[in-house]
Design a protein around this motif. Structure first.
Motif, short mmCIF file in Angstrom:
data_model
loop_
_atom_site.label_atom_id
_atom_site.label_comp_id
_atom_site.label_asym_id
_atom_site.label_seq_id
_atom_site.Cartn_x
_atom_site.Cartn_y
_atom_site.Cartn_z
N ALA A 174 8.97 3.55 -10.48
CA ALA A 174 9.34 2.22 -10.20
C ALA A 174 10.64 1.76 -10.10
N ARG A 175 11.11 2.37 -11.05
CA ARG A 175 12.75 2.20 -11.21
C ARG A 175 13.50 2.48 -9.91
N ASP A 176 13.09 3.30 -9.11
CA ASP A 176 13.71 3.61 -7.73
C ASP A 176 13.41 2.57 -6.97
N ILE A 177 12.28 2.01 -6.91
CA ILE A 177 12.27 0.91 -6.10
C ILE A 177 12.82 -0.34 -6.35
N GLY A 192 4.33 -2.09 -10.15
CA GLY A 192 5.44 -1.70 -9.57
C GLY A 192 6.18 -2.23 -8.25
N ILE A 193 5.31 -3.30 -7.75
CA ILE A 193 5.73 -4.06 -6.63
C ILE A 193 6.38 -5.16 -6.79
N PRO A 194 7.57 -5.05 -6.11
CA PRO A 194 8.74 -6.29 -6.24
C PRO A 194 8.07 -7.65 -5.58
N VAL A 195 8.34 -8.64 -6.38
CA VAL A 195 8.08 -9.79 -6.13
C VAL A 195 9.02 -10.65 -6.20
N ARG A 223 1.93 6.49 -7.08
CA ARG A 223 0.69 7.40 -7.64
C ARG A 223 0.92 8.66 -7.44
N LYS A 224 1.56 9.10 -6.38
CA LYS A 224 1.92 10.58 -6.09
C LYS A 224 3.08 11.23 -6.73
N ARG A 225 3.70 9.86 -7.47
CA ARG A 225 4.90 10.42 -8.21
C ARG A 225 6.20 10.80 -7.30
N VAL A 226 5.97 10.46 -5.94
CA VAL A 226 7.20 10.66 -5.03
C VAL A 226 8.56 10.00 -5.33
N ILE A 227 8.16 8.77 -5.86
CA ILE A 227 9.21 7.88 -6.36
C ILE A 227 8.72 7.03 -7.38
N GLY A 283 0.78 -1.22 -0.12
CA GLY A 283 -0.01 0.02 -0.05
C GLY A 283 0.97 1.30 -0.04
N GLU A 284 1.98 1.33 0.78
CA GLU A 284 2.82 2.45 1.03
C GLU A 284 3.82 2.77 -0.34
N ILE A 285 3.99 1.59 -0.97
CA ILE A 285 4.66 1.78 -2.13
C ILE A 285 3.71 2.10 -3.21
N GLY A 286 2.72 1.78 -3.31
CA GLY A 286 1.64 2.26 -4.31
C GLY A 286 1.38 3.67 -4.13
#
Lengths: 116, 497
Positions: B22-25, B73-76, B16-20, B9-12
């Motif tokens: 998917a490449r950053d994660i 964008g969530i790592p698995v 979505r707010k474009r704070v980070i 939830g936090e990553i999402g």
């Protein structure tokens, strides 16, 4: 092993499984085993077989076996052709292939003329 | 901010707010993996290039304002007995060391379709056969809570990767406890769904009537979300159930009043570690304090579960693993005289001893003259174990038990005592034999700081109730989630095993 049963059987009794039986099973399972490995497996299989004998305590008369936990009828689908792997993809994982075939050691002996 | 510590939830929200991005994660996770995986050995194969390519796709979707899946964008991490197209799928075995499947497992295809970022393939006991992750051709996995201890198995790589912050979500598999037990020993959440809930297409078969793909995460909410993505009917697996998948999130209410929780007395018998027992009993008391009704129940055939499991699982394994013959895929021995010699030399060199032992036991119990005494008898006792659960679930909504009798044990401690290792599976194997779902959630730590797992078992296809109870506990339990320190890099060698 720390369960303390080095002979894979009850002390002084016949072993639960003999070296010859282990050799026979290894043959059925297509596993090449050295004599040392035969002994290693004999001890370990004996310990497990002795343990599972506890199932003999239970009365199973009139109990139906469970081979599958989901009750389902035959699952059928329409017989329609769908895309599948190409020949090259299908055999691409084989350790050895030639001319579009999986290559394996010769099974049938031939004479010099190549005739079976 | 440690990105690797965040939940789905936090990553999402940050995405979505474009704070980070998917490449950053993705970059943060590969940095974390580089920092700790030399010590943990959770991964067999890393997919850094593909992961960054997928992250770029997700970032493009965000930039263009496309609708995003909850897993975008969530790592698995994916256990390495689940097929990934074009990527090594070794099953922890030498015999599949060069195997690259031509197709994705359905669970993997669904993750890709949901835009999850697959970081890599995780280590496991060879073909899922083990409870300590020491039986891998690719070396043992270390428990992030103590690098000299086992992470449990066989999904030890997935559990350790979660505990060490090397992924956000992971797929495990569970044939006799292999998702729940390592989740318990590593202090994370893992669910074995009902048999048939998740497609087994592309799951490399160990014991086909017991195998299920499991969902693993660091929180109940994330675990529920992952299961909701991978669950559901699949025409490619005729044993997958044609039942609708509930929206599990709707059941994360924190409300357990009116639910009846059974405590099977056979699961608190001899052999349980006192600290484990006390943590699990405290958790059950806590649920009672939240308004659940706790009742004693009995599962009288519990003590036969391990014996039945050993016979059924090895019989199915000996049949399933007959396909590894050095012809169609994987490893082939080089030095042999004829075709039969090639088979038996390939299988001798390709399989580890634990796998061979199980193949041998399975071949023995299916062989002429022994079938009725062993295999058929085991299948009949399996019916009695199922009936125990049916009777219990007539009066309770779930069962609460320890996940495992002890905390994580030392690497090498039980290596040459397979029987002792099997006996410890007593709390886990019956769920597979009966086909019912089970979840393990953390319920505290021992005095030495090792996690303890609470196992909840439920009715067939009632994963939602397990999530509901697990979530209510997780959100209100007094102890707080901790992170392992992992500050002492230890280089382990595989020859210790």
């Amino acid at each position: 092993m720390s369960s303390g049963r080095e002979d894979g059987g009850r002390p002084g009794a016949d072993p639960v499984i003999t070296a010859d039986e282990v050799r026979h099973i290894a043959h059925l399972a297509r596993l090449e085993l050295t004599d040392r490995e035969i002994e290693w497996f004999r001890v370990r299989l004996g310990a497990i077989l002795e343990y599972v004998a506890k199932l003999n305590e239970i009365d199973i008369e009139n109990v139906e076996p469970t081979s599958h936990v989901i009750l389902m009828e035959n699952v059928l689908r329409d017989d329609v052709v769908r895309p599948s792997l190409s020949r090259d993809e299908a055999i691409g994982s084989a350790p050895s292939s030639r001319n579009g075939f999986v290559a394996a050691p010769r099974i049938i002996e031939t004479d010099d003329s190549g005739v079976v | 901010m440690h990105l690797y510590r965040l939940g789905v939830g936090e990553i999402g929200r940050l995405l979505r707010k474009r704070v980070i991005s998917a490449r950053d994660i993705t970059g943060a996770f590969f940095a974390r993996i580089r920092a700790v995986d030399q010590s943990v050995n959770a991964y067999i194969t890393l997919l850094e290039e593909r992961a960054h390519a997928k992250a770029k796709e997700v970032d493009a979707k965000i930039a263009s304002g496309d609708e995003l899946s909850p897993l975008a964008g969530i790592p698995v991490a994916v256990k390495d007995n689940i097929c990934t197209q074009g990527v090594e799928t070794t099953c922890g075995s030498r015999i599949l060391s060069r195997y690259r499947p031509q197709y994705d497992a359905t669970a993997v295809a669904r993750l890709r379709a949901a835009d999850a970022i697959i970081l890599g393939k995780t280590n496991l006991d060879e073909f899922g056969m083990g409870a300590s992750n020491e039986y891998s051709y690719y070396g043992p996995v270390a428990n992030p809570w103590d690098l000299l201890r086992v992470p449990g198995g066989s999904s030890g790589g997935s559990a350790a990767a979660l505990a060490a912050g090397e992924t956000t979500l992971a797929l495990g598999t569970d044939t006799g406890g292999s998702t729940r037990q390592p989740a318990g020993l590593c202090g994370v959440v893992g669910i074995k769904p009902t048999y048939g809930r998740v497609s087994r297409y592309g799951l490399v078969a160990f014991a086909s009537s017991l195998d299920q793909i499991g969902a693993m995460a660091r929180s109940v909410e994330d675990c529920a979300l992952l299961l909701s993505i991978i669950a559901g009917h699949d025409p490619r697996d005729s044993t997958s159930a044609a039942l609708p998948v509930p929206n599990y999130h709707d059941y994360l209410t924190g409300e357990v009043r009116g639910l009846r929780i059974g405590v099977p007395r056979e699961y608190f018998a001899e052999g349980i570690d006192p600290e484990v027992e006390s943590a699990v009993r405290d958790a059950i008391d806590h649920l009672a304090g939240l308004g659940a009704e706790v009742v004693d129940v009995s599962l009288p055939h519990t003590e036969y579960g391990v014996a039945v499991y050993q016979l059924v699982a090895t019989a199915e394994a000996s049949s399933n693993l007959a396909r590894y013959d050095g012809i169609g895929y994987g490893f082939r021995a080089e030095d042999f005289d004829d075709l039969a010699g090639m088979y038996s030399r390939t299988r001798h060199d390709g399989f580890g001893n634990e796998v061979k032992r199980r193949i041998m036991l399975g071949a023995y119990v299916l062989s002429a003259g022994y079938y009725e005494a062993y295999y058929l008898r085991a299948q009949k006792v399996r019916s009695l174990i199922r009936r125990d659960f049916e009777e219990a679930f007539a009066s309770v909504d779930c069962l609460a038990t320890p996940t495992y009798p002890t905390p994580a044990f030392r690497l090498g401690e039980k290596l040459d005592d397979p029987l002792a290792l099997y006996l410890a599976d007593i709390y886990n194997t019956s769920a597979n034999l009966a086909g019912i779902p089970g979840i393990s959630i953390p319920c505290g730590y021992t005095g030495d700081g090792f996690p303890v797992g609470l196992q909840l078992l439920g009715r067939p296809f009632d994963e939602k109730t397990l999530f509901r109870i697990a979530y209510a506990y997780e959100q209100t339990a007094e102890w707080r989630h901790r992170w392992p320190e992992l500050d002492i890099p230890v280089r382990r060698s595989a020859d210790g095993v």
